[in-house]
Design a protein around this motif. Structure first.
Motif, mmCIF file in Angstrom:
data_model
loop_
_atom_site.group_PDB
_atom_site.id
_atom_site.type_symbol
_atom_site.label_atom_id
_atom_site.label_comp_id
_atom_site.label_asym_id
_atom_site.label_seq_id
_atom_site.Cartn_x
_atom_site.Cartn_y
_atom_site.Cartn_z
ATOM 1 N N SER A 124 0.840 -1.204 0.000
ATOM 2 C CA SER A 124 0.000 0.000 0.000
ATOM 3 C C SER A 124 0.873 1.251 0.000
ATOM 4 C CB SER A 124 -0.955 -0.008 1.196
ATOM 5 O OG SER A 124 -0.232 0.021 2.410
ATOM 6 N N PHE A 125 2.056 1.202 0.591
ATOM 7 C CA PHE A 125 2.978 2.336 0.517
ATOM 8 C C PHE A 125 3.393 2.586 -0.931
ATOM 9 C CE2 PHE A 125 7.646 3.400 0.488
ATOM 10 C CZ PHE A 125 7.484 4.772 0.648
ATOM 11 N N GLN A 126 3.734 1.511 -1.626
ATOM 12 C CA GLN A 126 4.124 1.679 -3.026
ATOM 13 C C GLN A 126 2.955 2.180 -3.871
ATOM 14 O OE1 GLN A 126 5.782 -2.381 -3.361
ATOM 15 N NE2 GLN A 126 7.683 -1.410 -4.054
ATOM 16 N N ALA A 127 1.750 1.656 -3.593
ATOM 17 C CA ALA A 127 0.577 2.118 -4.340
ATOM 18 C C ALA A 127 0.309 3.586 -4.044
ATOM 19 C CB ALA A 127 -0.637 1.264 -3.983
ATOM 20 N N THR A 128 0.495 3.988 -2.790
ATOM 21 C CA THR A 128 0.276 5.392 -2.407
ATOM 22 C C THR A 128 1.264 6.298 -3.129
ATOM 23 O OG1 THR A 128 -0.509 4.686 -0.231
ATOM 24 C CG2 THR A 128 0.215 6.976 -0.443
ATOM 25 N N ALA A 129 2.541 5.897 -3.139
ATOM 26 C CA ALA A 129 3.553 6.713 -3.811
ATOM 27 C C ALA A 129 3.285 6.776 -5.313
ATOM 28 C CB ALA A 129 4.950 6.142 -3.526
ATOM 29 N N ALA A 130 2.875 5.642 -5.896
ATOM 30 C CA ALA A 130 2.627 5.605 -7.341
ATOM 31 C C ALA A 130 1.432 6.472 -7.728
ATOM 32 C CB ALA A 130 2.397 4.162 -7.791
ATOM 33 N N ARG A 131 0.510 6.614 -6.792
ATOM 34 C CA ARG A 131 -0.695 7.417 -7.036
ATOM 35 C C ARG A 131 -0.351 8.902 -7.249
ATOM 36 N NH1 ARG A 131 -3.434 5.444 -2.506
ATOM 37 N NH2 ARG A 131 -3.697 3.531 -3.710
ATOM 38 N N LEU A 132 0.854 9.279 -6.856
ATOM 39 C CA LEU A 132 1.275 10.687 -6.907
ATOM 40 C C LEU A 132 2.192 10.940 -8.094
ATOM 41 C CD1 LEU A 132 2.155 10.757 -3.115
ATOM 42 C CD2 LEU A 132 0.022 11.533 -4.164
ATOM 43 N N GLY A 133 2.075 10.102 -9.136
ATOM 44 C CA GLY A 133 3.022 10.149 -10.249
ATOM 45 C C GLY A 133 2.831 11.314 -11.212
ATOM 46 N N ALA A 156 12.676 2.581 -4.621
ATOM 47 C CA ALA A 156 13.553 2.257 -5.752
ATOM 48 C C ALA A 156 12.880 1.249 -6.685
ATOM 49 C CB ALA A 156 14.895 1.708 -5.246
ATOM 50 N N GLN A 157 12.183 0.265 -6.091
ATOM 51 C CA GLN A 157 11.464 -0.715 -6.919
ATOM 52 C C GLN A 157 10.449 -0.023 -7.830
ATOM 53 O OE1 GLN A 157 9.657 -3.550 -4.278
ATOM 54 N NE2 GLN A 157 11.616 -4.539 -3.771
ATOM 55 N N GLY A 158 9.799 1.015 -7.313
ATOM 56 C CA GLY A 158 8.799 1.734 -8.095
ATOM 57 C C GLY A 158 9.399 2.867 -8.920
ATOM 58 N N ASP A 169 -7.443 5.431 -8.626
ATOM 59 C CA ASP A 169 -6.353 6.406 -8.533
ATOM 60 C C ASP A 169 -6.724 7.741 -9.183
ATOM 61 O OD1 ASP A 169 -4.817 4.619 -7.180
ATOM 62 O OD2 ASP A 169 -3.388 4.245 -8.808
ATOM 63 N N ALA A 170 -7.376 7.677 -10.354
ATOM 64 C CA ALA A 170 -7.719 8.919 -11.067
ATOM 65 C C ALA A 170 -8.677 9.758 -10.228
ATOM 66 C CB ALA A 170 -8.336 8.583 -12.427
ATOM 67 N N ALA A 171 -9.637 9.100 -9.600
ATOM 68 C CA ALA A 171 -10.592 9.833 -8.766
ATOM 69 C C ALA A 171 -9.881 10.464 -7.573
ATOM 70 C CB ALA A 171 -11.698 8.889 -8.276
ATOM 71 N N PHE A 172 -8.883 9.774 -7.054
ATOM 72 C CA PHE A 172 -8.126 10.342 -5.935
ATOM 73 C C PHE A 172 -7.390 11.603 -6.377
ATOM 74 C CE2 PHE A 172 -4.209 10.998 -3.637
ATOM 75 C CZ PHE A 172 -4.653 11.033 -2.324
ATOM 76 N N VAL A 173 -6.726 11.537 -7.535
ATOM 77 C CA VAL A 173 -5.976 12.702 -8.038
ATOM 78 C C VAL A 173 -6.933 13.868 -8.304
ATOM 79 C CG1 VAL A 173 -4.528 13.555 -9.926
ATOM 80 C CG2 VAL A 173 -4.122 11.263 -8.969
#
Lengths: 479, 479
Positions: free
Chosen positions: A40-49, A74-76, A123-127
């Motif tokens: 979920s941390f990686q998903a959260t960070a990716a959501r801010l791309g 780094a993985q993401g 994710d789009a709705a969050f942004v």
């Protein structure tokens, strides 16, 4: 002031309610739970791309989790500032630090606080929600996201929205906050939903100067400690290490209590994307993909005559359920939890009990992350211990020695550069090295692929604390 | 003819209903289940310790289980003849073989057939029952023990007792058998109990000549095959190996169907000691010691808000249950079963499914017994495998080689005698040996304490079948 949002991911939780997968040594925000292969941390960070909306994010995390955070970023392929909390101080000090960190570059920076351990289904709705909340934040409000409830949850706080905010903020849908409400009982929850209350998702968007004003007014001790911790922070590799003495002075208080329930500047943007704080195994079942029998199955799992259950095998253990409904079964390499889908909240109490009994599985995982890679105990006996050690390309263990054990290393993948009492040699796949008791040694992966080796320790004591560090590139005190 | 009873323990079952603890490679009769530290086979053998009542026992078991049987007998200090079935043929051929084995010494020997996997709560009462049944057997009856039912079980067959036998047998309490009844449904079971029916415990006491007459009359094909298998049996170490071609001709049929339901010579001695066939996990819960909450807990286990449950951790895995009643949770090092206390009978179906799916855990345990000791896989990767190998004092592995893997041995306890391409050397604790691909090697424990070593295999293929045996003291085809 630009329109860019400076996201700050709060990543310091320890999440014992999702034990045994989530533990102090590897908390739930770092585990692939709601989706395979991504935490979920990686998903959260990716959501801010989206670089047109979000500036480079910052992550606030516990000191012990720093290499885990760096590895998962780094993985993401994500770059971020990593702010290290030397001790645990709840969310208000973290928000204060995050705000000061952003204000150092732009006094009116728009700061978005995000929990690292939530699941967002769109994710789009969050942004879009973050973008829509900007007008309210620019106008001086501390904006929250109020999530449309899908059921009368007793696990979430609620927000009672008031009148529309004026101007652009109101046009974007933002409203004032009548009040924040703590977790209700079931009957009260249903009533709150009927009155139009929303779930408090724990997201906050504000101008840095506004939050600093409100902290000054409502939580000056928090602000003072945070300011001192930031001003005397040190850089350590890619990390910003907050000053321990200063940060420890901060009162342990949540941002909700410290500011949100007291400020007159709170605003809320109603949103309706699928969301969960994944606070219990039952909550994870809710947001998981389920089969025709209503089962959410993950890993090496087999069920028979079983419905509406979560069965999750995080390691290699074959996990089976026969003839039971509405259960949660979670298996790791060293622990098993069996509970009901509704009874997840009691897991925290179990972990407290295990901790009091001194069970190592309460807090420690078998797989331990280190800046140079990871290790995992695979066997232990009276006078020996066996570990599988993985070293990243370029990884260097500390120069060290042991008083009570000799070690045999067998390289099973990659190439090791082994230093023993000043002599350096390369050890290739299917070769072994012997480290007598008391020798000064170092292990390095000089290659381009991960190095894997089996370490057989032999001696009268094989505890982790029999490591005398002579030199370490990562500036650590442990191995 | 003497009064001594010649006990024969039937030890050939595979017991998948107690999976994952019980598996083809280590069936339930060999596992400490009903009592800590002792298997039901060991308890059964120990129950026959009174030399004034019982002659040296015989054990009939599957060929694959022979070293396990020998090991468990040795642990209990018990001497026995071990008869090896080359294939599985149900109980009638086993009883025929046992009877012929006893008749070879004494045509009228009193033979007692005992299942190896039952729990008996009162050893003295069992011995008294065997003694009391002797008069009936001497008088030419095939005596059974009819156990007083404690509940209307649908898992057991029933015996309807008839009139008292005449003479000494009747004075000892023995009665004729009106009929044998198959497992009833619950309503029928209650009715049977009301009519005075008893559980059929699967114990048989008879004169060898009587059983041979009845086999001749009712199951001549079974007797013919058994006779041929015994006549051409070979001795192999401490074992009597039945002839495979002959034994395979025996029809696969139980002694109940083949003889007991057809003979007019059946008798029954009503008994009332606590007894269970431990046919399911729920049945094990019934005979287990339970705490104040009704929980039977074994191994590394923690429960909270849980009642009337069986939680059994056979290995190192910490197993926890929160807020559930009437469940069964069984954990081994590589598999977990969660089911209801009443739903144990469905476990067999699960194992069948796992077997069809090719899951190794369906049949194989991680800890594998061999005549020289045991081994256990502790880690496996793409091109490597790690095992912990234990060799008994005097144990000798076969002289062997591998086509696809090299091996590194690190001795962590005891002393190894290692032969590599004809060169023999001693390897002590904290020393290592390297075995290149293709070398001819042998491992021996020349010492007085168990030898433990860690084996790291490195190569493109690490399967058990890459063993070319050149010589083996145990006459085996495998490792």
């Amino acid at each position: 002031m630009t329109d860019l949002i400076h996201p700050v991911i709060l990543c310091g939780g320890s999440g014992t309610r999702l034990w045994p997968a989530s533990r102090e040594s590897f908390p739930k925000q770092f585990i692939p739970l709601a989706e395979p292969g991504r935490s979920s941390f990686q998903a959260t960070a990716a959501r801010l791309g989206d670089a047109a909306t979000f500036a480079r994010p910052a992550v606030i995390t516990a000191n012990d989790a720093r290499f885990l955070v760096a590895e998962q970023l780094a993985q993401g392929g994500i770059k971020a500032d990593i702010l290290l909390e030397p001790c645990r101080r709840d969310s208000a000090p973290a928000v204060a630090v995050a705000t000061l960190h952003a204000a150092a570059r732009d006094a009116q920076a728009l700061v978005l606080i995000l929990p690292a351990d939530h699941a967002v289904g769109d994710d789009a709705a969050f942004v879009q929600a973050a973008q829509a909340a900007r007008a309210g934040a620019r106008a001086g409000h501390i904006m929250t996201l109020g999530i449309a409830p899908t059921h009368p949850s007793t696990a979430y706080g609620y927000i009672q929205p008031g009148t529309s905010l004026s101007g652009e903020a109101g046009e974007a849908g933002a409203r004032a906050v009548d009040r924040f409400l703590e977790k209700p009982d079931a009957a009260r929850a249903a009533g709150l939903i009927a009155e139009g209350a929303l779930w408090n998702g724990g997201y906050f968007l504000f101008r840095a100067d506004v939050m600093l004003d409100e902290l000054e007014a409502h939580a000056p001790a928090v602000l003072e400690a945070a300011r001192a911790a930031v001003e005397t922070a040190t850089r350590d590799l890619d990390f910003v290490r907050l000053d321990e003495a200063a940060f420890a002075r901060a009162p342990q208080i949540s941002i909700d209590y410290a500011v949100m329930e007291r400020t007159s500047r709170a605003g809320v943007l109603p949103v309706s994307f699928p969301w969960s704080d994944i606070g219990t195994w039952g909550a994870l079942w809710e947001v998981s993909t389920r089969d025709a029998d209503g089962n959410a199955l993950r890993g090496r799992v087999a069920v028979q005559g079983t419905r509406n259950s979560l069965v999750h095998s995080a390691g290699e253990i074959l996990t089976t359920v026969v003839g039971l409904d509405d259960v949660v079964v979670v298996t790791t390499d060293d622990a098993v939890l069996v509970t009901s889908r509704s009874g997840g909240a009691e897991v925290k109490g179990l972990v407290d009990t295990l901790r009091r009994q001194g069970e190592p599985e309460a807090d420690a995982h078998r797989l331990m992350y280190r800046p140079w890679g990871s290790y995992q105990r695979i066997d232990v006996g009276a006078r020996f211990q066996v570990k599988r050690i993985t070293v990243k390309p370029g990884g260097r263990l500390s120069l060290q020695k042991h008083h009570h054990r000799a070690e045999h290393w067998v390289v099973v993948r990659g190439t090791a550069e082994v230093t023993v009492d000043g002599t350096v040699r390369l050890v290739h796949e299917n070769e072994a090295a012997y480290l007598p008791i008391g020798c000064v040694h170092r292990l390095v992966n000089p290659g381009k692929i991960p190095l894997e080796l089996i370490e057989v320790q032999v001696g009268s004591y094989t505890g982790e604390d029999d490591i005398i560090r002579i030199e370490d590139v990562y500036g650590r005190e442990g191995r």
